[in-house]
Design a protein around this motif. Structure first.
Motif, PDB file in Angstrom:
ATOM      1  N   PHE A   1       0.813  -1.209   0.000  1.00 56.33           N
ATOM      2  CA  PHE A   1       0.000   0.000   0.000  1.00 56.33           C
ATOM      3  C   PHE A   1       0.853   1.268   0.000  1.00 56.33           C
ATOM      4  O   PHE A   1       1.848   1.358   0.710  1.00 56.33           O
ATOM      5  CB  PHE A   1      -0.956  -0.011   1.190  1.00 56.33           C
ATOM      6  CG  PHE A   1      -1.958  -1.121   1.116  1.00 56.33           C
ATOM      7  CD1 PHE A   1      -3.111  -0.976   0.351  1.00 56.33           C
ATOM      8  CD2 PHE A   1      -1.734  -2.329   1.768  1.00 56.33           C
ATOM      9  CE1 PHE A   1      -4.026  -2.011   0.255  1.00 56.33           C
ATOM     10  CE2 PHE A   1      -2.645  -3.361   1.673  1.00 56.33           C
ATOM     11  CZ  PHE A   1      -3.795  -3.202   0.908  1.00 56.33           C
ATOM     12  N   GLU A   2       0.420   2.190  -0.819  1.00 52.45           N
ATOM     13  CA  GLU A   2       1.072   3.490  -0.945  1.00 52.45           C
ATOM     14  C   GLU A   2       0.066   4.557  -0.532  1.00 52.45           C
ATOM     15  O   GLU A   2      -1.020   4.659  -1.123  1.00 52.45           O
ATOM     16  CB  GLU A   2       1.513   3.729  -2.389  1.00 52.45           C
ATOM     17  CG  GLU A   2       2.347   4.967  -2.594  1.00 52.45           C
ATOM     18  CD  GLU A   2       3.797   4.798  -2.142  1.00 52.45           C
ATOM     19  OE1 GLU A   2       4.417   5.826  -1.841  1.00 52.45           O
ATOM     20  OE2 GLU A   2       4.276   3.646  -2.078  1.00 52.45           O
ATOM     21  N   VAL A   3       0.382   5.330   0.494  1.00 53.52           N
ATOM     22  CA  VAL A   3      -0.515   6.385   0.955  1.00 53.52           C
ATOM     23  C   VAL A   3      -0.369   7.605   0.059  1.00 53.52           C
ATOM     24  O   VAL A   3       0.733   8.129  -0.122  1.00 53.52           O
ATOM     25  CB  VAL A   3      -0.223   6.757   2.422  1.00 53.52           C
ATOM     26  CG1 VAL A   3      -1.089   7.933   2.855  1.00 53.52           C
ATOM     27  CG2 VAL A   3      -0.457   5.553   3.335  1.00 53.52           C
ATOM     28  N   VAL A   4      -1.510   8.041  -0.503  1.00 51.02           N
ATOM     29  CA  VAL A   4      -1.524   9.138  -1.471  1.00 51.02           C
ATOM     30  C   VAL A   4      -2.700  10.055  -1.141  1.00 51.02           C
ATOM     31  O   VAL A   4      -3.760   9.582  -0.723  1.00 51.02           O
ATOM     32  CB  VAL A   4      -1.682   8.601  -2.916  1.00 51.02           C
ATOM     33  CG1 VAL A   4      -1.635   9.734  -3.923  1.00 51.02           C
ATOM     34  CG2 VAL A   4      -0.615   7.558  -3.234  1.00 51.02           C
ATOM     35  N   ALA A   5      -2.545  11.353  -1.313  1.00 48.98           N
ATOM     36  CA  ALA A   5      -3.673  12.276  -1.156  1.00 48.98           C
ATOM     37  C   ALA A   5      -4.752  11.912  -2.165  1.00 48.98           C
ATOM     38  O   ALA A   5      -4.450  11.494  -3.294  1.00 48.98           O
ATOM     39  CB  ALA A   5      -3.216  13.711  -1.369  1.00 48.98           C
ATOM     40  N   PHE A   6      -6.026  12.068  -1.775  1.00 53.72           N
ATOM     41  CA  PHE A   6      -7.126  11.654  -2.654  1.00 53.72           C
ATOM     42  C   PHE A   6      -6.996  12.272  -4.043  1.00 53.72           C
ATOM     43  O   PHE A   6      -7.164  11.591  -5.061  1.00 53.72           O
ATOM     44  CB  PHE A   6      -8.474  12.027  -2.027  1.00 53.72           C
ATOM     45  CG  PHE A   6      -9.651  11.488  -2.787  1.00 53.72           C
ATOM     46  CD1 PHE A   6     -10.142  10.214  -2.536  1.00 53.72           C
ATOM     47  CD2 PHE A   6     -10.269  12.239  -3.779  1.00 53.72           C
ATOM     48  CE1 PHE A   6     -11.215   9.698  -3.250  1.00 53.72           C
ATOM     49  CE2 PHE A   6     -11.347  11.741  -4.497  1.00 53.72           C
ATOM     50  CZ  PHE A   6     -11.816  10.459  -4.229  1.00 53.72           C
ATOM     51  N   SER A   7      -6.702  13.567  -4.095  1.00 51.27           N
ATOM     52  CA  SER A   7      -6.628  14.261  -5.386  1.00 51.27           C
ATOM     53  C   SER A   7      -5.472  13.786  -6.249  1.00 51.27           C
ATOM     54  O   SER A   7      -5.446  14.040  -7.453  1.00 51.27           O
ATOM     55  CB  SER A   7      -6.513  15.770  -5.163  1.00 51.27           C
ATOM     56  OG  SER A   7      -5.369  16.077  -4.392  1.00 51.27           O
TER      57      SER A   7
END
Length: 248
Positions: free
Chosen positions: A69-75
């Motif tokens: 899993f890679e945490v990314v801002a929704f946008s």
């Protein structure tokens, strides 16, 4: 992701998930920390968790892969997917026609609409028309923000990086109301009744949508594998159990 591995995945799915005939590979999944209970960070482990995280793990297991899993801002989820930084998106994201222009979506896994929330001490159950000329808030990159803008009836629509930021400004009276994913808002309020906001009772969503996983348009083999895994998880009841675990 290796094309050879994906081909083997599809072959295995087609014969009924009998036994893996390929070496496990890794799929990088983009998630966001602002989508409780779909995706968020477990404070005890500092790792991503939530319904869509568990679903991605279940899909990966069905196809013989390992999910990272890679945490990314929704946008930034879709840009990260189209530039190859991640292989798949598994979040509380609607499969819209506009997004389909740049990515491919799996079969739907959950459906819902947006919720409106106001300050906890504001007892009025507003309609959209009641907010004509008011300042409201929505999360950047969401379909709700686009739909609110299209109405053209608000004094101002402020865009925020997270629902938590919108809730803060609603509580402080900086904006009249906020809009966001109803399941996310309901879950956060249930977990912390002192947040200072409440959902507006009887509010009718502007545009309910279907949540689905997304892959790049070039990765049709992965899409086929994901859809086959979702079908199996639906048939077994595992998908419903995952969402029920998070109150969805």
């Amino acid at each position: 992701m290796k094309l050879k591995t994906i081909a083997a995945v599809i072959t295995t799915l087609a014969i009924g998930f009998t036994a893996p005939v390929f070496a496990a590979d890794t799929v990088t999944v983009g998630v966001t920390t602002t989508g409780v209970p779909f995706t968020f960070i477990d404070t005890a482990t500092s790792k991503p968790t939530g319904a869509m995280v568990e679903l991605a793990e279940a899909i990966a297991a069905e196809t013989g892969m390992t999910a990272e899993f890679e945490v990314v801002a929704f946008s930034a989820l879709i840009p990260s997917l189209t530039t190859g930084k991640i292989d798949m998106i598994s979040a509380g994201m609607f499969a819209t026609d506009k997004r389909r222009e740049v990515v491919d979506f799996s079969t739907p896994v959950y459906s819902y609409g947006e919720g409106m929330f106001v300050a906890a001490d504001d007892a009025t159950d507003y309609t959209l028309d009641d907010l004509n000329g008011a300042t409201v808030g929505a999360q950047v990159g969401t379909t709700f923000a686009d739909t609110l803008k299209a109405r053209g009836t608000f004094g101002e629509i402020k865009l925020y990086d997270s629902i938590a930021d919108i809730m803060r400004d609603v509580k402080l009276g900086r904006i009249k109301a906020g809009f966001g994913d109803k399941p996310i808002i309901a879950y956060q309020i249930s977990q912390n009744p002192k947040m200072g906001v409440r959902l507006v009772e009887g509010y009718q969503p502007m545009k309910p949508g279907d949540v689905a996983l997304a892959v790049s348009k070039e990765n049709t083999a992965l899409l086929d594998a994901v859809n086959a895994a979702i079908a199996k998880l639906k048939d077994s009841g595992a998908l419903a159990k995952i969402f029920a675990k998070y109150g969805l």
